[in-house]
Scaffold this motif. Structure first.
Motif, PDB file in Angstrom:
ATOM      1  N   THR A  63       0.828  -1.207   0.000  1.00  0.00           N
ATOM      2  CA  THR A  63       0.000   0.000   0.000  1.00  0.00           C
ATOM      3  C   THR A  63       0.861   1.256   0.000  1.00  0.00           C
ATOM      4  O   THR A  63       0.642   2.179  -0.791  1.00  0.00           O
ATOM      5  N   LYS A  64       1.852   1.291   0.895  1.00  0.00           N
ATOM      6  CA  LYS A  64       2.741   2.463   0.973  1.00  0.00           C
ATOM      7  C   LYS A  64       3.536   2.643  -0.313  1.00  0.00           C
ATOM      8  O   LYS A  64       3.702   3.770  -0.806  1.00  0.00           O
ATOM      9  N   LEU A  65       4.016   1.538  -0.878  1.00  0.00           N
ATOM     10  CA  LEU A  65       4.805   1.589  -2.108  1.00  0.00           C
ATOM     11  C   LEU A  65       3.997   2.204  -3.244  1.00  0.00           C
ATOM     12  O   LEU A  65       4.456   3.113  -3.952  1.00  0.00           O
ATOM     13  N   LEU A  66       2.762   1.730  -3.415  1.00  0.00           N
ATOM     14  CA  LEU A  66       1.915   2.243  -4.501  1.00  0.00           C
ATOM     15  C   LEU A  66       1.492   3.689  -4.258  1.00  0.00           C
ATOM     16  O   LEU A  66       1.360   4.470  -5.202  1.00  0.00           O
ATOM     17  N   GLU A  67       1.294   4.036  -2.993  1.00  0.00           N
ATOM     18  CA  GLU A  67       0.930   5.422  -2.668  1.00  0.00           C
ATOM     19  C   GLU A  67       2.057   6.383  -3.054  1.00  0.00           C
ATOM     20  O   GLU A  67       1.821   7.442  -3.635  1.00  0.00           O
ATOM     21  N   VAL A  68       3.297   6.006  -2.689  1.00  0.00           N
ATOM     22  CA  VAL A  68       4.456   6.859  -2.996  1.00  0.00           C
ATOM     23  C   VAL A  68       4.621   7.020  -4.504  1.00  0.00           C
ATOM     24  O   VAL A  68       4.819   8.128  -5.013  1.00  0.00           O
ATOM     25  N   ILE A  76      11.927   4.418   2.029  1.00  0.00           N
ATOM     26  CA  ILE A  76      12.568   3.279   2.698  1.00  0.00           C
ATOM     27  C   ILE A  76      13.516   3.773   3.784  1.00  0.00           C
ATOM     28  O   ILE A  76      13.541   3.259   4.904  1.00  0.00           O
ATOM     29  N   LYS A  77      14.301   4.808   3.450  1.00  0.00           N
ATOM     30  CA  LYS A  77      15.271   5.359   4.395  1.00  0.00           C
ATOM     31  C   LYS A  77      14.579   5.950   5.619  1.00  0.00           C
ATOM     32  O   LYS A  77      15.061   5.814   6.754  1.00  0.00           O
ATOM     33  N   GLU A  78      13.435   6.594   5.409  1.00  0.00           N
ATOM     34  CA  GLU A  78      12.702   7.232   6.511  1.00  0.00           C
ATOM     35  C   GLU A  78      11.795   6.246   7.248  1.00  0.00           C
ATOM     36  O   GLU A  78      11.138   6.615   8.219  1.00  0.00           O
ATOM     37  N   GLY A  79      11.741   5.012   6.779  1.00  0.00           N
ATOM     38  CA  GLY A  79      10.935   4.006   7.459  1.00  0.00           C
ATOM     39  C   GLY A  79       9.469   4.012   7.076  1.00  0.00           C
ATOM     40  O   GLY A  79       8.661   3.279   7.659  1.00  0.00           O
ATOM     41  N   THR A  99      12.342  -4.452   5.625  1.00  0.00           N
ATOM     42  CA  THR A  99      12.378  -5.873   5.970  1.00  0.00           C
ATOM     43  C   THR A  99      11.217  -6.651   5.369  1.00  0.00           C
ATOM     44  O   THR A  99      11.249  -7.882   5.309  1.00  0.00           O
ATOM     45  N   LYS A 100      10.170  -5.931   4.935  1.00  0.00           N
ATOM     46  CA  LYS A 100       8.995  -6.600   4.373  1.00  0.00           C
ATOM     47  C   LYS A 100       9.109  -6.799   2.856  1.00  0.00           C
ATOM     48  O   LYS A 100       8.226  -7.399   2.247  1.00  0.00           O
ATOM     49  N   LEU A 101      10.183  -6.255   2.259  1.00  0.00           N
ATOM     50  CA  LEU A 101      10.388  -6.449   0.820  1.00  0.00           C
ATOM     51  C   LEU A 101      11.001  -7.826   0.585  1.00  0.00           C
ATOM     52  O   LEU A 101      11.868  -8.268   1.334  1.00  0.00           O
ATOM     53  N   ILE A 102      10.552  -8.506  -0.453  1.00  0.00           N
ATOM     54  CA  ILE A 102      11.040  -9.854  -0.752  1.00  0.00           C
ATOM     55  C   ILE A 102      12.474  -9.809  -1.268  1.00  0.00           C
ATOM     56  O   ILE A 102      13.256 -10.737  -1.065  1.00  0.00           O
TER      57      ILE A 102
END
Length: 534
Positions: A181-186, A217-220, A225-228
């Protein structure tokens, strides 16, 4: 109609129908490996109820119990995690579907508006060309057609290629819902901002998306850790997915505010579609049911061994008067589930023999009071014997499998469907109305619970994934499907452990075909009753 939750007394019982017989046999078997300390009887000895038969050393069972306890705690944690994820996914799935519905309407509206603007632009071009090329009729005729074809092709590219392909390309980067969700939002926000600013360069947009994801990713914001795969490779894949779109071709048509809004909305919609797929998979009950079954199996195995240890620590005592007809125990020797142990028989006692199912066998204990009813009268009695193993079902047992893995033998007190554990109930003061061979209805009281919160049976909704009631919200005028945890059960009510409280109002008799989990209701005056029983 509503019911108000109150307290009441619940008398929990096990009911079964059995045969009346003369004679009672009690077999004492060891369901685990233990050391025999003392044996007080031999074959042929006459014993009285309460006489000591044998004692055991159970120290070697401690490590086995610890192992089973660890297995149970791990399976319980896995079940609770799966249940929590499922509940969260269901809520988020509902929210995502709502967003998708609204955004689909918005996209449809923008598409109509863009088509209208495109048609207006085409007309203007056509009109201009006709004025400037009046001397060349063939050219004047073909150019509007060419312009229209180009518009259609570009629009198709914008609608079909842009949003869907990016989300699809990145769908395998993670299995975690929040991370996707966060990845697609960004990504969707970065593309939308770039298009709105007039940047249509594939390389530039790809670079911006890669930088935005790396920063998140850097800002958390995105949990690395959840990336494959490695985060650096993930960023490269994001850039490649974005750069694969022919933004230069798309840019030919993104010249108006409507087109920019449409493309941005389509990207957001694609992200929501991807989220919906993930939430739908997580909301499925298959994983939760499997984890629950594993947890229950682990708990049953643990309880069975704990009960066995307690029985052995207490030592065996005669539950009825009788004669010792078998004894395989030797002082200092090791017990096994294959040996008989001790068999005690009394052929003078009148009993009713019933079969206990896998959910009742752990509730019933030797010595519990019982009521025996025949066609001619009612009698008192008590549980005299409970067989150590079940009969009538399949040869294998789930508990035996679990016990085998843990190095424990003979854990088949709970067995597969169709099996039952034989239980005998003595009949006090039998008379001529008790006829051997006839049926008798047996009721064994397994527990009395005083002033506990209770819900009527007819208010309960039983589902594969749990037990529910429909809780009334007086302020909103709605009822909501609410999960509850139950305890003791009587003929008319369930004890409430959690989920609702005394004073709450619930639907008295919910329907089985409600389409929604929450909906508005009308409650007529004086249409609420208490759950208490006199």
């Amino acid at each position: 109609t509503l019911s108000t939750i109150s307290t009441q007394n619940i008398i929990e019982s096990v009911n079964a129908t059995g045969d009346v017989t003369a004679g009672i046999t009690k077999e004492y078997k060891v369901p685990a490996v233990a050391t025999v300390k003392e044996v007080f009887v031999k074959v042929g000895d006459q014993v009285k109820k309460g006489d000591k038969l044998a004692t055991f050393n159970t120290d070697n069972l401690n490590s086995q119990i610890q192992s089973l306890n660890t297995n149970y705690n791990e399976s319980k944690a896995a079940y609770e995690s799966a249940a929590a994820s499922q509940a969260s996914a269901k809520k988020k799935l509902s929210a995502v579907n709502s967003k998708i519905s609204k955004l689909e309407k918005q996209v449809a509206k923008l598409e109509k508006q863009q088509a209208k603007e495109s048609k207006t632009t085409t007309r203007k071009k056509t009109t201009t060309k006709r004025h400037t090329t009046t001397t060349t009729k063939p050219t004047t005729t073909k150019r509007p057609t060419t312009t229209t074809t180009t518009t259609t092709t570009a629009t198709t590219t914008t609608t079909a290629a842009t949003p869907g392909s990016i989300a699809k390309s990145l769908s395998h980067l993670t299995n975690d819902i929040e991370t996707m969700t966060k990845l697609l939002e960004v990504i969707s926000k970065t593309i939308s901002d770039a298009l709105a600013s007039g940047d249509y360069s594939p390389d530039s947009i790809a670079q911006k998306c890669g930088d935005a994801v790396a920063k998140a990713i850097k800002e958390g914001i995105i949990d690395e850790t959840k990336l494959i795969i490695d985060s650096g490779i993930a960023v490269d894949m994001v850039e490649a997915a974005v750069a694969s779109i022919d933004w230069a071709s798309v840019a030919k048509e993104i010249t108006s505010t409507t087109a920019v809004q449409l493309t941005a909305s389509q990207i957001q919609l694609a992200a929501l579609y991807a989220e919906r797929e993930i939430f739908t998979a997580s909301a499925d009950s298959t994983i939760v049911n499997a984890q629950k079954k594993l947890m229950n199996t682990s708990k049953n195995a643990l309880d069975t061994l704990k009960e066995a240890q307690k029985d052995l620590e207490d030592g065996w005592t005669a539950s009825v008067d009788g004669t010792i007809t078998e004894c395989d125990l030797v002082e200092g020797g090791q017990t096994t589930a294959l040996k008989t142990g001790i068999k005690l028989e009394n052929m003078d006692q009148m009993v009713a023999t019933i079969s206990l199912g896998e959910y009742d066998v752990h509730k019933v204990k030797v010595g519990m009071k019982a009521t025996i009813k025949t066609a001619y009268g009612s009698y008192t009695g008590e549980v005299a014997t409970i067989a150590p193993t079940a009969t009538g079902g399949s040869q294998g047992s789930v508990l035996d499998s679990v016990g085998s893995m843990a190095g424990i033998s003979g854990l088949s007190s709970l067995t597969s469907s169709g099996a039952g554990v034989e239980c005998t109930v003595t009949i006090d003061n039998p008379d001529e109305n008790i006829i051997i061979g006839f049926d008798a209805d047996v009721k064994i009281v397994t527990g009395t619970y005083t002033n506990v919160p209770a819900v009527p049976i007819e208010s309960i909704v039983l589902a594969k994934d749990g037990t529910y009631v429909y809780l009334y919200d007086e302020e909103k005028g709605t009822v909501t499907k609410t999960a509850i945890t139950t305890g003791a059960i009587s003929d008319s009510a369930y004890e409430i452990k959690s989920g609702i409280n005394v004073g709450d109002k619930i639907v008295a008799t919910p329907s089985s075909d409600y389409k929604e989990d929450t909906f508005k209701v009308i409650v007529p005056k004086n249409n609420t009753k208490s759950t208490s029983k006199k």
